[in-house]
Write a protein that holds these residues in place. Structure first.
Motif, mmCIF file in Angstrom:
data_model
loop_
_atom_site.group_PDB
_atom_site.id
_atom_site.type_symbol
_atom_site.label_atom_id
_atom_site.label_comp_id
_atom_site.label_asym_id
_atom_site.label_seq_id
_atom_site.Cartn_x
_atom_site.Cartn_y
_atom_site.Cartn_z
ATOM 1 N N PRO A 111 0.834 -1.214 0.000
ATOM 2 C CA PRO A 111 0.000 0.000 0.000
ATOM 3 C C PRO A 111 0.864 1.258 0.000
ATOM 4 C CG PRO A 111 -0.181 -1.170 2.090
ATOM 5 C CD PRO A 111 0.692 -1.986 1.219
ATOM 6 N N MET A 112 0.341 2.310 -0.586
ATOM 7 C CA MET A 112 1.044 3.583 -0.654
ATOM 8 C C MET A 112 0.329 4.597 0.227
ATOM 9 S SD MET A 112 1.862 3.779 -4.719
ATOM 10 C CE MET A 112 2.841 5.253 -4.543
ATOM 11 N N THR A 113 1.112 5.488 0.850
ATOM 12 C CA THR A 113 0.527 6.560 1.646
ATOM 13 C C THR A 113 0.101 7.679 0.708
ATOM 14 O OG1 THR A 113 1.950 6.021 3.507
ATOM 15 C CG2 THR A 113 0.922 8.190 3.520
ATOM 16 N N GLU A 114 -1.141 8.116 0.866
ATOM 17 C CA GLU A 114 -1.656 9.222 0.060
ATOM 18 C C GLU A 114 -2.285 10.263 0.972
ATOM 19 O OE1 GLU A 114 -4.278 7.761 -2.977
ATOM 20 O OE2 GLU A 114 -2.622 6.922 -4.134
ATOM 21 N N PHE A 115 -2.466 11.446 0.428
ATOM 22 C CA PHE A 115 -3.065 12.569 1.144
ATOM 23 C C PHE A 115 -4.113 13.190 0.245
ATOM 24 C CE2 PHE A 115 1.281 12.034 2.448
ATOM 25 C CZ PHE A 115 1.268 12.203 3.820
ATOM 26 N N ASP A 116 -5.159 13.732 0.839
ATOM 27 C CA ASP A 116 -6.142 14.499 0.084
ATOM 28 C C ASP A 116 -5.675 15.950 0.076
ATOM 29 O OD1 ASP A 116 -7.709 12.207 -0.213
ATOM 30 O OD2 ASP A 116 -8.849 12.627 1.615
ATOM 31 N N ARG A 117 -5.565 16.519 -1.113
ATOM 32 C CA ARG A 117 -5.109 17.912 -1.228
ATOM 33 C C ARG A 117 -6.291 18.863 -1.092
ATOM 34 N NH1 ARG A 117 0.072 18.694 -4.014
ATOM 35 N NH2 ARG A 117 -0.849 20.527 -4.955
ATOM 36 N N THR A 118 -6.071 19.957 -0.403
ATOM 37 C CA THR A 118 -7.103 20.978 -0.258
ATOM 38 C C THR A 118 -6.783 22.132 -1.209
ATOM 39 O OG1 THR A 118 -5.981 22.309 1.428
ATOM 40 C CG2 THR A 118 -7.248 20.401 2.210
ATOM 41 N N THR A 119 -7.649 23.107 -1.250
ATOM 42 C CA THR A 119 -7.379 24.306 -2.042
ATOM 43 C C THR A 119 -6.598 25.336 -1.235
ATOM 44 O OG1 THR A 119 -9.500 25.256 -1.378
ATOM 45 C CG2 THR A 119 -9.454 23.992 -3.433
ATOM 46 N N GLN A 120 -6.388 25.092 0.050
ATOM 47 C CA GLN A 120 -5.670 26.040 0.902
ATOM 48 C C GLN A 120 -4.164 25.958 0.679
ATOM 49 O OE1 GLN A 120 -7.245 24.999 4.872
ATOM 50 N NE2 GLN A 120 -7.930 27.122 4.950
ATOM 51 N N ARG A 121 -3.511 27.098 0.906
ATOM 52 C CA ARG A 121 -2.055 27.173 0.771
ATOM 53 C C ARG A 121 -1.454 27.722 2.066
ATOM 54 N NH1 ARG A 121 -1.052 26.169 -4.512
ATOM 55 N NH2 ARG A 121 -2.750 26.565 -5.944
ATOM 56 N N PHE A 122 -0.209 27.315 2.325
ATOM 57 C CA PHE A 122 0.493 27.617 3.570
ATOM 58 C C PHE A 122 1.811 28.286 3.214
ATOM 59 C CE2 PHE A 122 3.376 26.025 6.973
ATOM 60 C CZ PHE A 122 2.664 26.393 8.097
ATOM 61 N N GLN A 123 1.916 29.584 3.424
ATOM 62 C CA GLN A 123 3.115 30.355 3.096
ATOM 63 C C GLN A 123 3.731 30.818 4.406
ATOM 64 O OE1 GLN A 123 3.749 31.245 -0.375
ATOM 65 N NE2 GLN A 123 2.171 29.747 -0.801
ATOM 66 N N HIS A 124 4.898 30.271 4.777
ATOM 67 C CA HIS A 124 5.436 30.605 6.091
ATOM 68 C C HIS A 124 6.722 31.400 6.032
ATOM 69 C CE1 HIS A 124 8.625 27.532 6.090
ATOM 70 N NE2 HIS A 124 7.759 26.791 5.444
ATOM 71 N N SER A 125 6.980 32.089 7.150
ATOM 72 C CA SER A 125 8.169 32.923 7.289
ATOM 73 C C SER A 125 9.369 32.066 7.686
ATOM 74 C CB SER A 125 7.927 33.965 8.385
ATOM 75 O OG SER A 125 7.911 33.339 9.663
ATOM 76 N N PRO A 126 10.551 32.638 7.619
ATOM 77 C CA PRO A 126 11.696 31.964 8.223
ATOM 78 C C PRO A 126 11.440 31.804 9.721
ATOM 79 C CG PRO A 126 12.399 33.829 6.897
ATOM 80 C CD PRO A 126 10.907 33.909 7.011
ATOM 81 N N LEU A 127 12.003 30.772 10.313
ATOM 82 C CA LEU A 127 11.812 30.537 11.739
ATOM 83 C C LEU A 127 12.849 31.303 12.544
ATOM 84 C CD1 LEU A 127 11.243 26.673 11.684
ATOM 85 C CD2 LEU A 127 9.505 28.466 11.839
ATOM 86 N N VAL A 128 12.452 31.749 13.729
ATOM 87 C CA VAL A 128 13.394 32.327 14.686
ATOM 88 C C VAL A 128 13.357 31.456 15.935
ATOM 89 C CG1 VAL A 128 13.204 34.680 13.825
ATOM 90 C CG2 VAL A 128 11.670 33.924 15.627
ATOM 91 N N ARG A 129 14.464 31.367 16.607
ATOM 92 C CA ARG A 129 14.569 30.546 17.806
ATOM 93 C C ARG A 129 14.241 31.411 19.015
ATOM 94 N NH1 ARG A 129 14.507 25.336 19.379
ATOM 95 N NH2 ARG A 129 15.617 25.110 21.316
#
Length: 143
Positions: A111-129
């Motif tokens: 079996p293969m792992t699959e995901f359902d894609r949404t229409t939403q998008r995720f645009q993230h900033s660089p991380l700070v510690r």
């Protein structure tokens, strides 16, 4: 709240700056003000017929005590993402996927792992510690 609201006020796709001055207290204030906070649970590598890809699993943080844990945290602005979602970090479009499941295909023995894609998008900033061993933190625009 100032680092979050200042970043949120001027946010546009492709122009998200890292939150300067972010602290665990700012994460708590963001959560209390209704900004969804997500933590990165794990990065997994999946194989498919042409190679492999990675997915980062994010989960919304509801428990205030989890905000100081060392996992990466993302404060989101814009649309609300699902409580648990997956993003392919090397993908340019930042498409949010949900519903991790196994699928069986003809001519494939396992079996293969699959995901359902949404229409939403995720645009993230660089991380700070965060100081004092706190988590890495960023801001993301969900649209």
């Amino acid at each position: 709240m100032a680092p979050i609201t200042a970043a949120a006020a001027g946010v546009t796709v492709g122009d998200i700056a890292a939150p300067q001055g972010m602290t665990v207290q700012a994460l708590i204030a963001a959560r209390n003000a209704g900004f969804p906070v997500y933590e990165a649970l794990q990065v997994e590598t999946y194989g498919y017929s042409k190679g492999e890809f990675q997915m980062v699993e994010y989960r919304r943080v509801y428990d205030i005590n989890v905000l100081s844990s060392p996992t990466t945290k993302i404060v989101t602005v814009g649309a609300v993402a699902p409580d648990t979602f997956y993003v392919q970090p090397e993908s340019a479009d930042g498409r949010i996927s949900v519903n991790k499941h196994e699928a069986h295909h003809a001519n494939v023995s396992t079996p293969m792992t699959e995901f359902d894609r949404t229409t939403q998008r995720f645009q993230h900033s660089p991380l700070v510690r965060l100081p004092d061993g706190g988590p890495s933190v960023g801001i993301a625009l969900v649209r």
